[in-house]
Design a protein around this motif. Sequence first.
Motif, PDB file in Angstrom:
ATOM      1  N   LEU A 192       0.866  -1.177   0.000  1.00 33.69           N
ATOM      2  CA  LEU A 192       0.000   0.000   0.000  1.00 33.69           C
ATOM      3  C   LEU A 192       0.898   1.221   0.000  1.00 33.69           C
ATOM      4  O   LEU A 192       1.654   1.436   0.947  1.00 33.69           O
ATOM      5  N   ALA A 249      -8.464  -0.394   0.448  1.00 34.71           N
ATOM      6  CA  ALA A 249      -7.449  -1.151  -0.296  1.00 34.71           C
ATOM      7  C   ALA A 249      -7.481  -2.631   0.050  1.00 34.71           C
ATOM      8  O   ALA A 249      -7.130  -3.476  -0.776  1.00 34.71           O
ATOM      9  N   THR A 269      -1.187  -1.552  -4.451  1.00 34.65           N
ATOM     10  CA  THR A 269      -2.345  -0.668  -4.341  1.00 34.65           C
ATOM     11  C   THR A 269      -1.893   0.766  -4.097  1.00 34.65           C
ATOM     12  O   THR A 269      -1.573   1.147  -2.983  1.00 34.65           O
TER      13      THR A 269
END
Length: 704
Positions: A192, A249, A269
């Motif tokens: 992320l 996410a 992501t």
Amino acid sequence: MSSSSHSDHASVPEFLRDGAGADAGQSAAGVAGSGGAAQRDDRVHMAVPRIPEHAAGQSGAQGRAYRSGRSARRGARSSAGSPAMRNAQAFLAALGNVLSHAAGGIAQRVAGGSGNAGSNAGGNGGRGGSRPGSRMRGGRGPEHAGGARVRMLKSRTYTRRRIAVAVLGFVLLVELFQIFWPSDRFYPLATLDGHAVGGQTAAQVTDRLNADTAARNVVLTDQSTHVVVTLAAKDAGIKVDYTARAAQAAKHSFLGRIIPFSWLFVHNTTSDDLPNAFDTATEPVKADVRNAGATAQGGALVTVPAAEGYSFNPGDVRSAAGASFAAKPEGDLAAATLNLNIVKPTVATATADQLVNTVNAGLGAGVTFTYGDGNWTVSASDLASTIDVTVDGQDNTKLVAAVNAGRLNDVLKSKGVALGVAQKAAANGAIPQVLATEARASRAIDTTATAEAFTAMINSGKNAPVAVTEHKITNAALYTDLPTEGSIEDKLKQLFGNATYEVAVYDLKTGESKLQINADGVLTSASTYKLYIAYAMINAVETGKLTWNSPLNGTTLNTCLTRMIINSDNACPEAWLNTYGFGTVTEQAHAIGAKNTNFSRGNMRTTPNDLATVLKGYYNNTIATKASTDKLFQLMQTQEYRDGIPAGIGSDGVVQDKVGFLGSLLHDAAIVRCDKGDYAMVIMTDHASWTKIAQASLLIYDEL
């Protein structure tokens, strides 16, 4: 050939049947002549299986008989089977024949080259016709090769099936893995914004990224002075909250769950479609300019470097950083050039360095204090904390060092210097003998004069002895006839005799009661009620009802407060009571815990515990802000009536108090800050004296 064999031959596809017939005739001619051709033509329709090892050593005739028998049996089985089975067998036999010829041609080229391939084949064929052993090796080679390749094809088919089943099983496992993976947990390889978050829940990711990101640096450069300011993101007004971004996410779509191996390709992501994790504070970020200075650290004086003052809007940081803001998962969160409104310090770090070197040279390894023929050495590490460094009042580019008398008194007392000086001074008759004790010894030293001598020495940069100045005792009566036997309650009873006295003492840091003598007894407050009026004034200002410039009694509220505390002025508090009412002040006193306090015209009453409650509220800032209490404490410390508790505590502490006197009533309500701690000390009396109150505070101090 039987009709069934002919039918099988006819069912072979054209492209195989023609090639197979031609190749069969050529192979038979090279191996066994015309007789072999007839047999070879029969083998076009069915591949001969591998001859067992025991048959390989038989004579040519036996071998041919063995093969003929097997061919007959196979033909019978083929005739007895279904047409589909016979067609399949014929197809496989023809395919095997083609493959065997192709392999044989390759083998001949490899073995003898293109020039000798024919003669070698012919010779081998002739020898095969007359030698049974050669016949087995040469004559049956193509037939054997064709059968082996059919079996190889079957084996490969079986292997492919096993592989296909294994692959399908693996895909099924992956599908199950994707379908049943928790909806709030990231896939194993997930990232992320560049941070590895595989296997973690959205809540875990939020906590980690919030903490890590808030601690990353933001590097700011002032666009005019080029001064660089580096701050942690949280200190630069950057707010970080990954809660919504991480939760979004971590979600897995239905399509993503059913597409095999999708978790391998959707792990990164960084989509802009996710909720934003960053925000900025609305208030400007400010830092006051800091001049260079010095402080005691590790037993020595060290430099405190200068620092520029600045102010900026956190929103401008994101705008100036642009696409580089939070572009990388590590290192600085952002770098930006903007207007920081830099304020330069007046005292440079080099100036502080110079002063620190001078003072430390004066301190050396320690300082020797002398009195008469006595001398006592105190280490530099103990004395460094007594030195204050401030900006020169005459030149704001310079610093001055001075010794704090109160802290020096504490050090001389704790290191035995005060007692040694007191004993010698008492022996010389310079001070009363009662001061030659550990508890009262510091009263024998004029700490102000001694601190000034110490200050001059350290500013010279040359270590030298410091002479201790004795204190000139002007209130000898304070130390006369002090009770020495029994508990503190017994001593106070002996001290006050028939006078009325009430006492309350509290440790301000712990709230612990240290002494209670009729502390809830109600007496007329005299001027101590002005501590309650001070609260009413402060509360009015802090709640916005008034300002310190508001008018009261022909002057400002600020002036009224000052006169009321320092001079114990009556006009201002009376004007307040007439304006806002006795009942209002009483209610306010009750609201802050002074339950036994009541005010009415001509009848103002309170208790030692109620006055101590107000002092505790001021000290702990539970009833007023620090700015307001600092203002009040400064007035209390400089109030002009100091013959009570301030006289009793003397040089052993700092006293901030408010007295009350009316007729025979004498009261003192004080905050005492001393080497033993900070205390609220309230003594209320009737028909006593200020000397008795001072002696009482001295006896109480001895017991703390």
